[in-house]
Design a protein around this motif. Sequence first.
Motif, short mmCIF file in Angstrom:
data_model
loop_
_atom_site.label_atom_id
_atom_site.label_comp_id
_atom_site.label_asym_id
_atom_site.label_seq_id
_atom_site.Cartn_x
_atom_site.Cartn_y
_atom_site.Cartn_z
N ALA A 71 45.80 -15.53 7.73
CA ALA A 71 45.52 -14.17 7.92
C ALA A 71 46.84 -13.48 7.60
CB ALA A 71 44.80 -13.57 8.88
N LEU A 124 42.23 -7.21 6.53
CA LEU A 124 41.58 -7.15 8.04
C LEU A 124 41.11 -6.37 8.51
CD1 LEU A 124 44.35 -9.91 9.10
CD2 LEU A 124 41.97 -10.36 8.39
N LEU A 156 38.61 -10.88 13.74
CA LEU A 156 39.04 -12.35 13.60
C LEU A 156 38.45 -13.06 14.83
CD1 LEU A 156 42.86 -11.90 13.05
CD2 LEU A 156 41.09 -12.63 11.52
#
Length: 214
Positions: A71, A124, A156
Amino acid sequence: MTGAAAGLAWLIAIFVAISLLWRLFSQRRTLPCPSWLGWMVERENPFARTHRADFIVRQMRLDTGMQVLDAGCGPGRLSLPLALAVGPEGEVVAADLQAGMLARVDAKARQAGIDNICTRMTALGQGTLESKRYDRVVMAAVLGEIPDQGAALAELFVSLKPGGLLAVAELIFDPHFQRRSHVRAQAEAAGFREKAHFGHAIAYLTLFERPTGH
């Protein structure tokens, strides 16, 4: 001073100068590392064992066939060793906001003959990640670049399989450095449980687990 030592001194001076300028500008707005500075974040820091790719990959307890999310992958400093660790049966999704960074990952993977890396342009915290897909997620010097850290960590958490691990690496030289206490509080608020910690106040790696049954 030898030529090699002088060259190293100049390299360190340039690195420090860029870091200070980046930190100054980042005080005014969230500023991810631009793709033209990818060469800087690709280099292993000789002063921070816990931030080196081999150390991070080793502590993530990877097995062949695993699905891993890098990520905020940047130029792929971790993506390639992660892909080698999970083998051809596994896959690494290298995710970043910047097309330039993803292009560097693709080019490096082709050059190395690695074909189990999938690049993905995404932010994200926007709800684009699949639920319970990944066995492992890694964020190396990334969290501080995200405007809504709570939303990112919550996403996440959902994207990990129960029992999956999130590895967060932070380094004081990064202009968006996050203190361990802050990272732990944010991760626990998202549902994570701290599993292991390595390093010290200015350079560390922390592993968080999505508990089974969640």
